[in-house]
Enzyme design. Structure first.
Site, short mmCIF file in Angstrom:
data_model
loop_
_atom_site.label_atom_id
_atom_site.label_comp_id
_atom_site.label_asym_id
_atom_site.label_seq_id
_atom_site.Cartn_x
_atom_site.Cartn_y
_atom_site.Cartn_z
N VAL A 196 4.05 -0.70 4.23
CA VAL A 196 2.70 -1.10 4.65
C VAL A 196 2.07 -1.95 3.55
CG1 VAL A 196 0.45 -0.29 5.38
CG2 VAL A 196 2.47 1.06 5.90
N GLY A 199 8.96 1.91 7.65
CA GLY A 199 8.95 0.66 6.91
C GLY A 199 7.86 0.68 5.87
N LEU A 210 0.82 -1.21 0.00
CA LEU A 210 0.00 0.00 0.00
C LEU A 210 0.85 1.25 0.00
CD1 LEU A 210 -2.78 -0.97 2.58
CD2 LEU A 210 -2.98 -0.83 0.11
N GLY A 211 2.02 1.17 0.63
CA GLY A 211 2.83 2.38 0.66
C GLY A 211 4.03 2.22 1.54
N ASP A 261 2.69 11.94 16.17
CA ASP A 261 2.70 12.35 14.76
C ASP A 261 1.30 12.69 14.29
OD1 ASP A 261 4.16 10.89 11.72
OD2 ASP A 261 3.81 12.96 12.36
N ALA A 302 8.13 6.21 7.12
CA ALA A 302 9.47 6.40 7.65
C ALA A 302 10.01 5.13 8.29
CB ALA A 302 9.44 7.54 8.68
N LYS A 339 2.12 -3.29 8.89
CA LYS A 339 3.26 -2.40 8.76
C LYS A 339 4.51 -3.18 9.14
CE LYS A 339 2.90 1.82 10.05
NZ LYS A 339 3.26 3.16 9.70
#
Lengths: 191, 1033
Positions: free
Chosen positions: B85, B83, B77-78, B190, B81, B100
């Site tokens: 996903v 690792g 999926l993406g 975050d 920072a 993740k």
């Protein structure tokens, strides 16, 4: 004669037509086809631990055969409708059984409430009020939706099987139909 | 239902039919599906389960990239920072997940797994659900719910800045999510627009917990800064560890960005950003976008305060402020109004102008001639924190003066809060000057202490708030800590000499501060800390500090007195009694101001009654007009005494000082409820519910909604309250049942009580439930059943020897017999039994002393025609200055046919009195007027009665009022309105006893008003027999 397991080679409608024409083999075939499903269903919806009531297996079998004998008066267009019809007969039959039991001489006169025989497992789980509300709301659904709910929720058909029983094009279509019907039930139940 | 609700319901229904396990608790919390629908879905799920329905999920007909543990990993999926996903499938639980994977070597695996387990503890609809954290095949992964939707950043890019209302909604959801995170001991670290997803159903989900590690364990490594710099709080940028408050800073930036598209502080590089923060380069939100509502801007700016202690202390606090901002009427930024009482827009106030109008002329500043002075926290140059006591000692010493008014620290905090400023931990010179200017104080005192080797020099600057010019400097020396109090005495004397305007003022009340507090600085230090905790209502902590103070100095009378107060709050009666005794034994050492509080509390503890206690406080008001606790207590006592105008006046004063003061809001809501002023009741109930989530905020708000006409919302609120507070189930049931009756759904109302009765075995509760149920039956006109219930209630009470309960039930029955069925014999039989009960009571302050009891007897005697007996009873029981004096006078006049005098006596209480009392009064008044041939006036009185109809205050007098109103309309010549009245009564009573005299009467009159066949010739006819219409009288 051996009967194949219910691999729907011939559709229910076809079989029913043959039953009406007097074909006893077709009758047996249909009975086999639905017995397992109705038995499984019966374990949840019919009262358990009946003493004088015939046990679930016999009740379902007898009722099924009787229903098939009188199938001339019923014109199911699809399997789903037929199962819903059988279910109604079974539920009525159980109530009738109980009333018959209750009226036997020597017994304390009972009301229609199942004093002797206890509620079905479903009724035990959710209570009579909820069950009645469910049945009422179910009765108000459109026929296809009602059958969808009965087939999936009560009889445990997969969505693919529901699709076939209702004549829907795909499992996803059936999935959507049933989910919508359940949502509608949640809105309509008065409990 | 909105579209979103439909979608949410469908989504849940889908889960049920697929056979997916549903988290009913989380669904219940997400507020988008009604409880009723949820419970029905659960029923359906049960049916499926008992019938053995197997799961049948849409099969992920796709390729698996690889397996990891029990998961099939499908699609990347993406990257983040930490690792990568992936989307995955859990075949065991048959659900889609997101996984993740941490980069090899990125962090300590065991650590990550442990943190993942901590994250899994958080179950909240606003937080992405983490299922687990594990290591397989050398890869560490955290797997979680797969949330699908668009991030807030995406939505911002696509649709531009958000509307304030929507931003507020998102803010509230995120506050709740953060509250769950912080509540589990974690920090997100975050918070940003890219990390918040909005699902299609509208659900807001806080994501990307890769950064969400335990604040303690990671310590905060400035090099390994995690989080997105532009969202980071300044202290985190400087290397301090992240904290809940820095999360809230991030949320502030997020909200800022949502509504404006920009950021508050920017920098081209990390270093530039740090410098921008250091230099305070912040673009105010009001400049970034001008049309935002003030309350919302205030919330965001407080979240963005650079000093963490000035920010919101908790996510819950920020949420409450956002809720208040949401409920405030939409106003664009308003010009600030200068002036003492209208000094600032209150942070939580809904209608500040309304308050100001009511409150005109009431000074929040000093009395003329009594200068108001403020004292900053001492500037402590000595390394010893005990010297901080200097400010408190100075303040206590100066408070003795009756020629000066000292602003307490607590009030200074209130002033700051009202001015949209964050709560400060320290009041320094600048803050002090600002506060002084807002309240028109005359001077600001700034104490400072320096020295070494045990030799201290205490300096006191006296500043003019306008301009901060120094008027005077005083100094004193102390050789050792024991000499500090005497040094303060010296300074205090000199300051008073300079500041008190009357040079001839009595120098009484100039006792050494060590005498009226303590000689031990460390004891005072603890006391000081306790006061700050009391101000924040952190009472157990305050208790501990006071106990420490007393342990150091057992003759510290002030500490004993305050401890008595704290124990009263904490409902610890033995502690309260013990401390009161000690404080009274040392009463000479209690400073003047506190002595008033002590005496008032003592009067209550001695059962001298509310009035005695209140008069002490009223005396105090002359000397200390702005003492918040005193003002609240006066308002509180007045409301309990049913003196509503006074209660309102004082409670509003307190709320103007401290808009978030929950108890004051609660009391004010109750006052309006008792008065029958539904609009105000709802307004204040909302504010109270926004300020507090205590049990009674649910029933106040629920009842207010019902009273204002929104029964559905009201009942939902009450039902929520009943679920949250099962120990109050009986009360909630009564409210819900009453609401059902109000809706006209009497059967459901009765069901509620019946259910309660079935599930309650405690006799006193059963007695109360029966009494409540009888009220429902009375409303329906089912008087027989109501009487049966009351008889049962009385019987149970008699069995458990509870004369109060029995008396209340019998009084209700007596009223019903006489008022409802014209049966005076039965009524007075019940009263005789009450009289017997009276003699069984031996202590004072009982039901029988109160107006509800003997006032009831009084009214019944009047109704039965026995004016003499009623007057004798009144003479025996009441003294002229009681609040019900006007009622007694009005009733007696009305019973004598003196309608005008009755009306005059009643006018004030009809304006301010409780609705439950005004209904019978208006009935008597109306009856008097009708009998005296004043149908017009009677119509007015009875219309007023009928308008007091509230779901909580219906009794037999109401029904009689309706009938009488019909009669009055008839006499006044208005048949149509008369018919309306009668049919209203008949409608109310359609399920009631058809043979009740009033019911029969109403039906008869209604029938007689129906137009019959016209057969008569017009008058003046010369034909023979004239057939009259059949309904002629």
């Amino acid at each position: 004669m051996s009967f194949s397991t219910p691999t729907q080679v011939e559709s229910t409608a076809t079989l029913l037509a043959r039953v009406r024409a007097g074909d006893r083999q077709a009758r047996e075939h249909l009975a086999r086809r639905y017995l397992a499903t109705l038995l499984r269903w019966g374990h949840g919806r019919l009262p358990g631990h009946a003493r004088d009531l015939s046990d679930t297996h016999d009740l379902v079998q007898v009722t099924l055969l009787k229903a098939l004998d009188h199938v001339g008066s019923f014109e199911p267009r699809r399997e789903g409708a037929f199962l819903a019809y059988l279910r109604t007969i079974l539920l009525n039959e159980v109530r009738g059984e109980i009333r018959r039991v209750a009226r036997r001489p020597g017994r304390v006169p009972l009301t229609d409430d199942l004093v002797e025989h206890g509620p079905s497992p479903v009724e035990q789980a959710i209570g009579k009020a909820a069950l009645d509300a469910y049945e009422r709301a179910l009765g108000r659904l459109a026929p296809e939706e009602r059958e969808g709910v009965i087939l999936r929720i009560e009889m445990g058909y997969t969505h693919q099987q529901v699709a076939e029983a209702l004549g829907k094009p795909s499992a996803d279509a059936a999935r959507m139909l049933v989910a919508r019907a359940v949502a509608r039930l949640a809105e309509a139940m008065d409990v | 239902m909105s579209e979103h609700d439909d979608d949410a319901l469908l989504r849940l229904a889908q889960s049920v039919t697929d056979g997916r396990p549903v988290d009913w608790e989380a669904a219940s919390l997400s507020d988008t599906t009604s409880e009723t629908h949820l419970s029905r879905l659960r029923i359906l799920a049960s049916i499926a389960s008992v019938c053995g329905m197997p799961p049948d999920l849409p099969s992920p007909a796709e390729d698996t990239l690889f397996r990891w543990g029990q998961l099939e990993i499908h699609e990347k999926l993406g990257e983040g920072a930490f690792g990568e996903v992936f989307r995955g499938w859990d075949a065991t639980l048959e659900r889609e997940v997101a996984v993740k994977f941490l980069r090899a070597g990125a962090a300590d695996a065991g650590h990550v797994i442990q943190e993942g387990r901590h994250l899994a503890r958080i179950r909240h609809p606003g937080v992405v659900t983490v299922h687990g954290a594990e290591e397989h095949d050398g890869r560490v992964g955290i797997w979680m719910e797969h949330v699908q939707g668009r991030t807030l950043e995406d939505l911002l890019q696509e649709g531009g800045p958000f509307a304030p209302a929507e931003a507020i909604r998102i803010g509230i959801d995120l506050c709740r999510a953060l509250a769950a995170v912080h509540g589990a001991g974690l920090v997100h670290r975050d918070v940003k627009t890219r990390n918040v997803v909005r699902e299609d159903t509208g659900r807001i989900v806080l994501m990307d917990f890769g950064a969400g590690f335990d604040a303690r364990s990671l310590g905060g490594d400035a090099q390994g800064l995690s989080g997105t710099p532009i969202y980071l709080a300044p202290e985190v940028l400087s290397g301090e560890p992240a904290s809940p408050r820095s999360d809230l800073y991030g949320l502030g930036v997020l909200l800022y960005r949502l509504v404006s598209g920009g950021y508050p502080t920017v920098g081209a590089s990390l270093e530039a950003l740090r410098q921008a923060h250091d230099r305070g380069e912040v673009q105010r939100l009001s400049q970034a976008r001008a049309d935002l509502p003030r309350p919302f801007v205030g919330v965001v700016e407080r979240a963005l305060a650079s000093e963490p202690t000035r920010r919101w202390a908790s996510a819950e606090q920020m949420e409450a402020a956002l809720v208040a901002a949401r409920d405030a009427p939409i106003r664009a930024a308003r010009r600030r109004v200068r002036g003492a009482a209208l000094a600032a827009v209150a942070l939580l106030a809904v209608a500040v102008t309304l308050l100001a109008q009511r409150w005109q002329g009431a000074p929040s500043g000093p009395r003329p001639g009594r200068p108001l002075i403020a004292i900053t926290d001492v500037v402590n140059h000595v390394a010893d924190p005990e010297l901080d006591a200097v400010s408190g000692l100075l303040a206590t010493s100066l408070e003795q003066s009756q020629a000066l008014s000292v602003l307490t620290r607590s009030r200074m905090m209130d002033v700051l809060a009202r001015a949209d400023r964050p709560i400060a931990d320290r009041i320094d010179r600048d803050l002090g000057l600002e506060i002084c200017r807002r309240v028109n104080a005359a001077v600001l005192l700034v104490p400072a202490v320096e020295g070494e080797g045990g030799v201290y020099r205490i300096r006191l600057e006296v500043l003019d708030p306008n301009g901060g010019r120094r008027r005077l400097t005083l100094a004193a020396r102390a050789m050792g800590k024991e000499q500090v109090p005497p040094a303060i005495d010296t300074l205090s004397r000199r300051a008073r000499a300079a500041l008190e305007r009357d040079p001839n003022a009595e120098r009484a009340n100039a006792r050494p501060v060590a005498e009226i507090t303590t000689a031990s600085l460390s004891a005072f230090h603890h006391y000081d800390r306790a006061e700050r905790l009391i101000d924040r209502l952190a009472l157990p902590g305050a208790r501990a500090e006071l106990e420490r103070a007393i342990a150091l100095d057992s003759s510290f009378a002030l500490a004993h007195s305050r401890l008595a107060y704290v124990c009263w709050w904490l409902n610890d009666q033995s502690c309260e009694r013990e401390q009161l005794a000690k404080a009274f034994a040392l009463i000479d050492r209690v400073p003047e101001r506190e002595r008033f509080h002590l005496r008032a509390q003592g009067a209550m503890a001695n059962r001298e009654g509310l009035e005695a206690s209140r008069s002490i406080l009223l005396e105090m008001e002359r000397f200390y007009p702005d003492d918040k606790e005193m003002l609240f207590d006066i308002g509180d006592y007045s409301s309990h005494l049913n003196e509503f105008p006074t209660a309102i006046q004082y409670l509003e004063k307190v709320i103007a000082m401290d808009p978030g003061f929950a108890r004051a809001l609660q009391h004010l809501a109750r006052v309006y409820r008792d008065m029958g002023r539904h609009d105000r009741f709802l307004e204040w109930a909302r504010r109270y519910a926004a300020a507090d989530s205590a049990g009674d905020s649910y029933d106040l708000l629920g009842n207010a909604l019902v009273a204002a006409g929104d029964a559905t919302a009201g009942i939902e609120t009450l039902a929520r309250g009943r679920r949250r507070f099962p120990q109050r189930a009986q009360e909630f049931t009564m409210f819900i049942a009453n609401a059902r009756f109000h809706q006209g759904r009497a059967a459901e109302g009765l069901r509620e009580w019946n259910r309660q009765l079935e599930t309650t075995s405690s006799p006193p509760l059963r007695s109360d439930i029966l009494r409540d149920r009888s009220a429902g039956r009375i409303r329906q006109g089912a008087y027989r059943e109501a009487l049966a219930d009351l008889e049962r209630a009385a019987g149970i009470a008699a069995q458990i020897r509870d004369p109060h309960r029995e008396a209340i039930a019998r009084m209700n029955a007596a009223t019903l017999h006489l008022v409802g069925r014209n049966d005076s014999l039965a009524a007075f039989a019940q009263i005789r039994r009450c009289v017997k009960l009276e003699s069984a009571i031996t202590y004072r302050d009982t039901y029988f002393e109160y107006w509800p009891y003997w006032g009831g007897v009084f009214k019944l005697r009047l109704l039965a025609g026995d004016r003499a007996a009623a007057a004798a009873l009144a003479k025996q029981k009441f003294t002229a200055d009681k609040w019900y004096g006007p009622y007694v006078a009005a009733y007696l006049h009305a019973a004598s046919g003196e309608c005008a005098q009755a009306s005059a006596a009643a006018s004030r209480v009809l304006e301010w009195g409780p609705a439950a009392e005004n209904i019978p009064l208006l009935y008597f008044l109306g009856r008097c007027q009708l009998e005296r041939g004043q149908p017009g006036e009677a119509v007015e009185s009875l219309r007023r009665l009928v308008a007091l109809h509230s779901h909580m205050t219906l009794g037999p007098y109401y029904a009689k009022g309706l009938l009488l109103l019909g009669e009055a309309h008839e006499r006044h010549g208005d048949a149509r309105l008369a018919a309306e009245s009668y049919s209203r009564l008949v409608g109310l009573w359609q399920a009631g006893d058809a043979d009740l005299p009033d019911h029969v009467e109403a039906r008869r009159r209604l029938a007689s008003l129906e137009p019959g066949p016209r057969t008569g010739a017009p008058h003046g006819s010369t034909s023979g027999a004239v057939l009259l219409p059949s309904n002629s009288p």
